[in-house]
Structure formats: structure tokens, C-alpha cells
Write an enzyme that holds these catalytic residues in place. Structure first.
Site, PDB file in Angstrom:
ATOM      1  N   SER A   1      -9.846   1.747   2.544  1.00 28.05           N
ATOM      2  CA  SER A   1      -8.749   2.341   1.742  1.00 28.05           C
ATOM      3  C   SER A   1      -7.704   1.644   0.999  1.00 28.05           C
ATOM      4  O   SER A   1      -7.141   2.125   0.008  1.00 28.05           O
ATOM      5  CB  SER A   1      -8.317   3.498   2.543  1.00 28.05           C
ATOM      6  OG  SER A   1      -7.405   2.857   3.397  1.00 28.05           O
TER       7      SER A   1
ATOM      8  N   SER B   1     -10.010  -0.620   6.850  1.00 24.68           N
ATOM      9  CA  SER B   1      -9.370  -0.554   5.571  1.00 24.68           C
ATOM     10  C   SER B   1      -8.688  -1.688   4.684  1.00 24.68           C
ATOM     11  O   SER B   1      -8.132  -1.492   3.655  1.00 24.68           O
ATOM     12  CB  SER B   1      -8.342   0.755   5.532  1.00 24.68           C
ATOM     13  OG  SER B   1      -8.900   2.012   5.481  1.00 24.68           O
TER      14      SER B   1
ATOM     15  N   LYS C   1       0.973  -1.049  -0.028  1.00 27.11           N
ATOM     16  CA  LYS C   1       0.110  -0.104  -0.057  1.00 27.11           C
ATOM     17  C   LYS C   1       0.994   1.078   0.084  1.00 27.11           C
ATOM     18  O   LYS C   1       2.007   1.309   0.606  1.00 27.11           O
ATOM     19  CB  LYS C   1      -0.931  -0.026   1.350  1.00 27.11           C
ATOM     20  CG  LYS C   1      -1.972   1.094   1.280  1.00 27.11           C
ATOM     21  CD  LYS C   1      -2.953   1.081   2.511  1.00 27.11           C
ATOM     22  CE  LYS C   1      -3.850   2.023   2.412  1.00 27.11           C
ATOM     23  NZ  LYS C   1      -4.962   1.727   3.460  1.00 27.11           N
TER      24      LYS C   1
END
Ligand SMILES: [Mg+2]
Ligand SMILES: [Zn+2]
Lengths: 93, 472, 471
Positions: B142, B166, B67
Site C-alpha cells: 500500500s 506494504s 506515507k
């Protein structure tokens, strides 16, 4: 309720330049969220301690032993502006 | 889709370079937009090195997507924000050091909601990631890029971060396995903070076994993170296909109004499956759940408003035309942050400001205490809790983006877990109209072993995790 | 009793850098940056890079407790760090990690030499925080076209010592700073000579006005100058019928004036909240253990000197007002007579050093011992001793060489005797006056002997010899 005027102050506290149009756009959305947060008032929290940390930890230390720093080149490598080893920022006043 | 064990066999038979090249080609052809940066050259270089020199780490030669809010030395790290334009970190996050030690190869930086603020990966400055099961839908967020990459076969493993769901939300929407560990189990050193007191880095994979392997690599004490805990663990050894005697708590509040009927049915069926395997279930009461969402958002936004104060364009990132310092600062931020980030900074600043601190911030922290107590009580009667991860399957792109409240409401079942700091794993447990449904198994603090074992047993006795989106 | 005619009230916030620690407060960067280029002692933590996290230096906590105890504060058993949110280019994270509620120590005092004798100044609190970076302006802050930032200083451990508004004049403020520095040096956690080691913000008000906060004061002398300027400025404002408003002012060291910093940024709202990346400190038991090991502090040492060496309190006070002087004295007094040593160090050496703007390091302990030895064995006169000390400071050398070069050895008794006979012969009036009972007449005869021996005779010895010859 926050007004457009309040938003100007909050924008300054947040260092976010907001145009007239931004303030127009944000005010109702922020208020709808704040309305929703009004939910919190309904919870009875009398005598309840706040949880700043989720784990009951304490006393975490480092020993006073130096480790290698970044080189000056690495430290400045991401700075958009620099001069003589200093990072260059705009004038203060 | 290949597991870690299959990949290791292939690396021995062929080479890491071949595997890495295949994934890079897949990424290149993909329309999902799961990556912000593809680290093609460094990944191939590292693969060749491992092929020629050998490596005995548990992930030797295996590619992984990271990420883009996790600091990677020499690879651009953007948080999907314009404000970090050009930033190349001079240091690795703790988890990256661990991955490198284990021989893993960083193949790229995965797309995400800007600064991890969102549940749909639509707020990225680099455009939305698409759901591999239906490209008109969001992948969740996310960590949408991390989940979509794994679901779409663009990486066998990935890392995300979970502040209020997330990791679990996109795992659920993309039909993969994602784990949010107990607060403190994985070092946050190098994770760019959104809400420090809530978030943890978490692994994604297509199976519970691979999640556990990756978790073993990246967890453990780090003296650079004061909130990192010091415990010896071996999560892979917890994977036993046996739930006899397991007590499952079912929190009815997590099946509240607004929960999709198919989601509710799939999760209840999953509980039945586990009962057939020898577990028992009991209803547990978590009465403060209804306050969790507000409390979560107040705390997250407050911390975020302070965390994001460092983005001023002086030391790194975007810089606009200079005027006086304070004005330049405000203009850099106006130009660099997207709408959702600005909204959260403004609300967080407001919630901490003189006159409102007690009404919002302090009140939310007291509710956090009540929610922790809900969990403590529930775990007196249960070993694990099972609930839907998301109240519904993946929604359409654009459907909620302009309505913050409806977007926030999607997190209703995931945020209480972060407030309490307990671990939770999301895994596929059904489908609705061709879209995956996820359930979460929630454990006591540091009892990842119990939730991994429950998830593993479920997976061993069902086949939801084996289904793949078309073209992956 | 000091009247304080203008109703001056001064409170000081002193930022002390714990520059004797090896590393900064929240990261492992070395503190030894004073001779190195800018931004060469920084890491992701003190540069505020995204994703970096702070971890507390254990030694910094111990030093903070030492300071709390030395300032007679109550040291907390539970303490924690907060974020103070504000924006300035020297602050790399957009907030400063500091303390707010539950500071590590509070409620103490120190005694200073006030306008009217011993004066007590309350210590509101002494808390821990991190130092921001250093800003360099081209010319002055208000005219500079840009700002240069060096983060080497960023993250140095600071103790902010906040006093009560108990000082009534700029002189008292300076005395407070002197005393504070003295105490900190006794604790051996701080080197006051390093640049930026001690920085002062001053709050000052006079009767009829609100208080002004003056920032950017970096020396004791600067504090006195800034406060003197500020009193005159505030009095002038009031005399013209104006209003002294509450504001922050910047001290311009070169021009010795204060400048208004009033701008939009004045609307401070620091939005304090507990630092989520640090866990609380539970340090019960630390303070009692540290107290056991605390070194002797100036006031205690002063009392001991009086008792142990039998010297005057004034001398003891002067000797202990600088740690290095106190150590110098004790080393001399170990070998030489403690009372004579005190007189010569306090009344002569310190004065000569001050006059030359030198510190005690400029004078060797061995030379002091030689001078005292020469005096005690009556080889030189007191004037000769002063001459040696001055020569050592101005030109160097050794006391023995100086004695030889300048011919300072006290003259022999028969030379004095001859001079006395001559004096009696040449001053018949004085002799007859003395014999008639005018004791004072003897003085002019002594003077005459001294003149003849060019001051090398001992005045008392000359007197005795004259009395013998006249009697
Ligand atoms: Mg301070
Ligand atoms: Zn550092």
C-alpha cells in the site's frame, strides 16, 4: 455463506449504512473471500496456543506523572461541530 | 539519483533550499500522483532555517516523503481516505519527531491504498499512483506513493508502513530498497493503525546504505508504544561487503505455482551470486506457508474493523447531515470509506462476531503460532532466508481491483513475515520486460544486521539498484 | 429471617473512578479536571486521535490489586486487557479498553447490614477499564436535539466491581453501596465526594420476570430510588398480566423514574479480543507485597475498637462506618475517656450531623474534647452538653463562650440545698407519702428542685441532697 440478510446485520454491527445495491454488490465478493478462508479449516491446530502478540513481552507501564495535555483549542480544532467548548454530536434518540 | 552522502555534500556546497526546490519542482511536474499533500511552504521554510542556522543531524537539510498514514503535526494526514477530509493532526508521530531531530525536511505526504488496505495504491480516494517504470502499471502498495516518489526521483528517502508487505511490495515493483523491521523496533506511535499486531513503519531509499542510515534515525525505544522494544543498535555499522560463511535458507514454498518464471530465475541467480561470494545455501521447509494468507487476512481485517470504529465524524474528519447519532454514524462511514475498506470492515466484524470468533479469528491466531514455529525451525539451519518479494512484476492498473481474491494472492510471499514479526528487506535483483524484480532477505527477530549485510554485499557486487526509470 | 416476599434479586455493577491517581489510566493527562472547562484535559490518546497508543499507569494496577484484596477477591497473577467494541459518542475510539477473560480479581465478598442482620454479598469480579467521556443533553436524553461531549473524563482509570445478585431490597443495595464506598475510602485511592466518582448500573428482577438493567445512577440515594421505582413498575406489569422483558433502562434522576432504552442498538455483540496495543501483565508477587501494606479496613478497625477501647460493638460499628468519623473518634479517644467519647460521638454528634445533613468535617475535634472535659468535671449537665453541640453546629463559636452566654454552668450545691428545703416545705403531701414508704414520691420532689434551678442542677445530686434532708 452470508446472505444479504446477514449482511444487513453485519452492516449494522459495523455501523456502515448499506444500500440495497451495496448489499447486492458485496454479498458475492464477501462470500468468495470467506470461501477462501475455508482453507483455515484444513490446518490441524489441535493443542496449538494462539499468538495474540508476536513478541513475548509483558509488564510495560507508565509512571503516574502528568504530562501536558492539548489545549482546548487544539482539542477542538478538528471537530466539525462544537459549542461552548464541547464537541457537538447528533441527538441520541 | 542522489544518495544521502551526495546530497549532504551538495547542501554544504549550495544549500538545502536549492535541493528542496529541485525536488518540489520535480513533484510539481510529475504525472505519477505519488503525493497527496505537498508541504511546499513548511519544507522551504525549514530548509532556509537549516541553511542559516546550521544543523548537525545525520539528515540535515535532506527532504523526505512520508506515507500519509503517519501523523504529522500541522500537515493534513488523510490515510488516502475521504473520511479524514480536513484532519490536521495536533501531534507528530514518534518517527517524525526523530526525523525532525535529525534535520530531515518533510516534503510531502505520500499516496497509498486507503487505510493501507491494498497492494496497488489504486484504492486511494485521491486516485492511483503510477509506476515510474511503466505508467500503465501499479506501483504496488500500500505504500505505493512512498516507493514511486523515491524511484521517480521525487524524494531521496521516504517512509512507508508494512502490515503484510506494504513496504516490500512497492519496493519490489518500483525497483527500490525497502525494509520491514522486526516488530517493535520502530515505534508505532502516530502510525494510524490498520492491523496493530502486524505492522511496522519502514524506510525506503535507492540503496541499502541509505536505508540503514534512515533506519538508524527512526528506530529505537519509545515509551509511548507498549510494544516498542528497548535495544541499542547501530545498523549502519552492519554494512560489510562480506558474506563468507553466511548460510542462506531457501524456502521452496515461496517459489510455488503462480510465481513468474523470470522472477524465480532472478532470485535463484541472486542466491548464486551470494554463493559465489562465499555464502552457502540450503533448502528449508516452511509447511504452514499455505495457510498464511488466510490467517493474515482474518487477523488484519479483525483488528481493522475495531481500529476503524473511531471514524465517526465527531472529533475529526468528514461529517454528514445530522439525524440520530447511530444513523449519522453509519451514514458518515458509508460516505467516507471506499469499497475495499468497507469489505474489510464487514469481514473483520463478521470474523469477530458471536458464533464465528473461534472459527476465524482464534483459528487464524493458532495458525500464526504454527507459522512462527516454521520460521524458528528454518533459522536453526540458516542465518537468513531469501525468496521472491512478489510472485510477479508490477501488474496493470485496473487488472485486479475488482477481484479481491486475486489481489490478496499477490501478498502470498510477504504476509508470513508479518505474522512471525521477523525483519525482511526487499531489494532489486533483476528485470523482466523492463520492470524491476525484487527479492527479500528475511532475518531472525532483531537480526536486521544480517539482512542488511547480505543485501549490502549483493548490492556492492551487482548493479540492479543503479538502473533508473526513464525521466527520473 | 427476612422473607423477601417479591423474590427481589439485585446485583450491582459499580464503576469506581480512581480519582486520587495523578494521571489517567492510559495517558499522562492530569485527573484534576473537575473545575476546568470541557475538553481541556485531553491528549491524542484519550481523545482517540488516529495513531495514538495506550500505555498502562502502574499505580492504577496497584490500586486495582488493593481493591481486589479489600473485597476478599482472588487476585490473578496473569491478566490482560481486551477491546469491547460498541459505539456511543462518549467512547472516542469506538471501543473501550477493559478486561474480559482473566480479570485482575474475582470471587470475593463483603459483609453488609442486611434486612435481617449481617448479610454477605458476593463479588463476582472487580476489573480495570477506562472511563468514557461525559455527555450533556439539553433537557433529557430522549428529548435533546443534540449531544454535547466533554472528554476530560475519558480515560480516567475505573474499577468495575460486579456483585452477585445477592441483595434482596433497595435498602440492602444502598447499604452495599455505603459499605463499598467506605472500604474504598479506607484504601485512600478514591474521593467519593467528587462528581462522577462512583456510578452504578443495577440489575434487578422480581419473581416471575426477567431482569432489567438500569443505567445512569450516580448516587446511593438514586440507586435506592431507581430500584424502588423499578420494583413497583415490574410488579404492576405482572399484575396486569404483562411480561417483564430483559432490557436496559435509563434512570432519570430528576423525575426519579426509569425509561426504556430499547432500540436497535440493543442487539449487542461486543466482539471482545485482546488489545493488541497493550502487552499482558504478569504480576505474581504484587498481591502479597501490596497486602502487607494494606491499611486497616472497616471490619478490622471495628473489632480493634471494641478490644482496645472497651466500647460496645454497636458504637464501634457506627464509628467505623465512615473513615473520617473513625479517625475523628481515635483522635478524641487518645485524650478523653474512650467510652464517654464513643457515647457522645455516636449517640449525639452523629445524630445532630445527620439531622443537618452535615459531615464530620463540620465539627472540630477540639470542641468535642472541650465538651467532654466540661461534662467530666461536672461543670455542665448532659442537657447542657447537647445544647453546646447544637449551638456549635448552628451558630458556631466556642464551647466556653456558649456556656457563658447561655449560663449553662451547673449551679452550686447550696443553691440546690436551698431549693431542696423550699421543695420540702411546699410539698407536704409528697414528703409524707415518701416517709410512708412510697419511693416514687421522691421523684416529684426532685422535679420541683429541677424546676427551681431551671434545669441547671444535676438530678442525681438533687436526689442525694433531698434524701439527706428527709432522712
Ligand atoms: Mg464495564
Ligand atoms: Zn490524555
Amino acid at each position: 455463506m452470508i446472505t444479504k440478510k446477514d449482511l444487513e446485520h453485519i452492516g449494522w454491527l459495523s455501523r456502515l449504512e448499506l444500500s440495497e445495491e451495496d448489499r447486492e454488490k458485496y454479498t458475492p465478493k464477501l462470500n468468495s473471500v470467506l470461501d477462501y478462508f475455508g482453507e483455515l479449516d484444513k490446518a490441524d491446530t489441535g493443542g496449538v496456543e494462539p499468538s495474540y502478540h508476536v513478541m513475548p513481552m509483558s509488564n510495560v507501564f507508565r509512571e503516574d506523572v502528568p504530562i501536558a495535555s492539548l489545549s482546548q483549542e487544539e482539542a477542538l480544532s478538528n471537530a466539525p461541530k462544537n459549542q461552548d467548548g464541547f464537541i457537538k454530536a447528533p441527538r441520541m434518540m | 539519483m542522489a544518495s544521502i552522502n551526495e546530497l549532504i555534500e551538495r547542501i554544504h556546497a549550495d544549500s538545502s533550499e536549492e535541493i528542496v526546490t529541485e525536488y518540489l519542482e520535480k513533484i510539481e511536474k510529475s504525472k505519477l500522483n505519488a503525493f497527496i499533500t505537498v508541504a511546499k511552504e513548511s519544507a522551504l521554510l525549514r530548509a532556509k532555517e537549516i541553511d542559516s542556522q546550521g544543523h548537525d543531524g545525520p539528515l540535515a537539510g535532506i527532504p523526505i516523503a512520508i506515507k500519509d498514514n503517519i501523523s504529522t503535526k500541522g500537515i493534513a494526514t488523510t490515510c488516502a481516505s475521504k473520511i479524514l477530509t480536513g484532519y490536521i493532526p495536533p501531534y507528530d508521530a514518534h518517527v517524525i519527531e526523530k526525523l525532525k531531530e535529525a534535520g530531515a525536511i518533510i516534503i510531502g505526504k505520500a499516496n497509498m491504498d486507503e487505510f493501507a488496505m491494498g497492494s496497488s495504491t489504486e484504492t486511494s480516494f485521491y486516485g492511483p499512483t503510477l509506476n515510474p517504470w511503466d505508467t500503465t502499471r501499479v506501483p504496488g502498495g500500500s505504500s505505493g506513493g512512498s516507493a514511486a516518489a523515491v524511484a521517480g526521483g521525487e524524494a531521496p528517502l521516504s517512509l512507508g508502513s508494512d502490515t503484510g508487505g506494504s513496504v516490500r511490495c512497492p519496493a519490489s515493483f518500483c525497483g527500490v530498497v525497502g525494509l520491514k523491521p522486526t516488530y517493535g523496533v520502530i515505534s508505532r506511535y502516530g502510525l494510524i493503525s490498520y492491523a496493530n499486531s502486524l505492522e511496522q513503519i519502514g524506510p525506503f531509499a535507492t540503496s541499502v546504505r541509505d536505508v540503514a542510515t534512515l533506519f538508524d534515525v527512526i528506530s529505537g525505544h519509545d515509551p509511548r508504544d507498549s510494544t516498542s522494544v528497548d535495544r541499542e543498535t547501530n545498523y549502519s555499522s552492519a554494512l560489510i561487503n562480506d558474506v563468507k560463511g553466511l548460510k542462506i535458507g531457501v524456502p521452496e514454498e515461496y517459489f510455488a505455482e503462480g510465481t513468474d518464471k523470470n522472477v524465480e530465475k532472478s532470485v535463484r541467480d541472486a542466491i548464486n551470486t551470494l554463493e559465489e561470494l562465499g555464502a552457502t545455501s540450503v533448502e528449508v521447509k516452511m509447511p504452514h506457508t499455505k495457510y498464511a494468507l488466510s490467517a493474515y487476512y482474518v487477523i488484519a481485517m479483525s483488528e481493522a474493523s475495531s481500529n476503524l470504529a473511531r471514524f465517526d465524524g465527531m472529533r475529526y474528519g468528514l461529517r454528514t447531515e445530522d439525524s440520530d447519532w447511530h444513523t449519522t454514524f453509519s451514514q458518515v462511514r458509508a460516505a467516507g470509506f471506499g469499497d475495499e475498506v468497507k469489505r474489510r470492515i464487514l469481514l473483520g466484524t463478521y470474523a469477530l462476531s458471536a458464533g464465528y470468533h473461534d472459527k476465524y479469528y482464534l483459528k487464524a491466531l493458532k495458525i500464526r503460532t504454527l507459522i512462527k514455529q516454521d520460521f524458528e525451525r528454518a533459522f536453526r539451519d540458516a542465518d537468513v532466508l531469501i525468496a521472491p518479494t512478489m510472485p510477479y512484476p508490477a501488474f496493470k492498473l485496473g487488472e485486479k481491483i475488482d477481484d479481491p481474491i486475486s489481489l490478496y494472492l499477490a501478498d502470498v510471499d510477504t504476509v508470513p513475515i508479518n505474522l512471525a514479526g521477523v525483519p525482511s528487506i526487499s531489494l532489486p535483483c533483476g528485470f523482466s520486460g523492463g520492470l524491476p524484480i525484487g527479492m527479500q532477505v528475511i532475518g531472525k527477530h532483531f537480526d536486521e544486521a544480517a539482512i542488511l549485510r547480505t543485501a549490502f554485499a549483493f548490492e556492492e557486487n551487482t548493479d540492479f539498484h543503479t538502473r533508473q526509470p526513464e525521466g527520473s | 429471617m427476612y422473607e423477601n416476599p417479591d423474590g427481589v434479586m439485585i446485583g450491582l455493577e459499580v464503576h469506581v473512578q480512581l480519582n486520587k491517581l495523578k494521571t489517567k489510566v492510559f495517558c499522562g493527562c492530569s485527573t484534576d479536571y473537575h473545575n476546568d472547562p470541557p475538553n481541556s484535559h485531553v491528549c491524542p490518546v484519550c481523545l482517540g486521535l488516529p495513531g495514538s497508543l495506550p500505555v498502562i499507569n502502574r499505580k492504577a494496577v496497584e490500586a486495582a490489586i488493593k481493591i481486589g484484596l479489600a473485597l476478599n477477591c482472588k487476585v490473578e497473577e496473569h491478566t490482560q486487557f481486551y477491546r469491547k467494541n460498541y459505539y456511543y459518542p462518549d467512547l472516542p475510539k469506538g471501543f473501550q479498553i477493559t478486561q474480559y477473560d482473566f480479570p485482575i480479581s474475582s470471587g470475593g465478598y463483603i459483609m453488609i447490614e442486611g434486612e435481617d442482620g449481617e448479610h454477605r454479598v458476593g463479588i463476582t469480579r472487580a476489573h480495570m477499564e477506562e472511563d468514557p467521556g461525559r455527555l450533556v443533553h439539553e433537557g433529557t436524553i430522549d428529548k435533546s436535539k443534540y449531544t454535547l461531549i466533554d472528554y476530560n473524563r475519558s480515560g480516567m482509570a475505573l474499577i468495575e466491581i460486579v456483585s452477585d445478585p445477592d441483595m434482596r431490597s433497595p435498602k440492602e443495595a444502598r447499604r452495599y453501596l455505603d459499605k463499598l464506598r467506605n472500604i474504598l475510602e479506607y484504601l485512600d485511592i478514591f474521593d467519593g465526594d467528587l462528581e462522577g466518582a462512583l456510578r452504578v448500573d443495577a440489575n434487578i428482577s422480581i419473581m416471575g420476570g426477567q431482569r432489567a438493567e438500569i443505567k445512569n445512577i450516580s448516587s446511593h440515594k438514586g440507586a435506592e430510588r431507581a430500584l424502588l421505582f423499578e420494583i413497583v413498575r415490574q410488579k404492576n406489569v405482572l399484575r396486569r398480566g404483562g411480561v417483564v422483558v430483559q432490557e436496559t433502562r435509563h434512570f432519570d434522576e430528576a423525575r426519579e423514574i426509569t425509561l426504556s432504552m430499547r432500540s436497535k442498538e440493543e442487539a449487542h455483540d461486543y466482539r471482545y479480543f485482546p488489545e493488541p496495543d497493550l502487552v499482558p501483565l504478569k504480576i505474581s508477587g504484587w498481591a502479597p507485597a501490596i497486602k502487607e501494606m494494606l491499611p486497616e479496613l472497616p471490619d478490622a478497625r471495628r473489632m480493634r475498637f471494641v478490644e482496645q477501647y472497651g466500647i460496645m460493638d454497636d458504637h464501634a460499628k457506627a464509628l467505623t462506618s465512615e473513615r473520617k468519623v473513625a479517625i475523628f473518634y481515635e483522635e478524641v479517644a487518645k485524650i478523653a475517656d474512650p467510652k464517654i467519647s464513643a457515647v457522645w460521638i455516636c449517640d449525639v454528634l452523629k445524630g445532630e450531623l445527620n439531622y443537618r445533613d452535615l459531615t464530620i468535617e463540620a465539627f472540630r475535634k477540639e470542641d468535642m474534647l472541650s465538651v467532654i472535659e466540661l461534662l467530666m468535671s461536672k461543670k455542665i449537665t448532659e442537657d447542657g452538653a447537647v445544647d453546646i453541640i447544637r449551638t456549635l453546629l448552628d451558630k458556631g463559636g466556642s464551647p466556653e463562650e456558649i456556656v457563658k452566654e447561655k449560663g449553662l454552668l451547673k449551679v452550686e450545691g447550696d443553691i440546690v440545698s436551698t431549693a431542696a428545703e423550699e421543695a420540702i416545705k411546699e410539698n407536704p403531701v409528697a414528703v409524707s407519702d415518701f416517709k410512708a414508704g412510697k419511693e416514687k414520691a421522691l421523684n416529684s420532689l426532685v422535679g420541683s428542685v429541677m424546676k427551681k434551678t431551671k434545669g441547671r442542677a444535676d438530678a442525681r445530686a438533687a436526689r442525694e441532697i433531698l434524701l439527706g434532708k428527709l432522712g
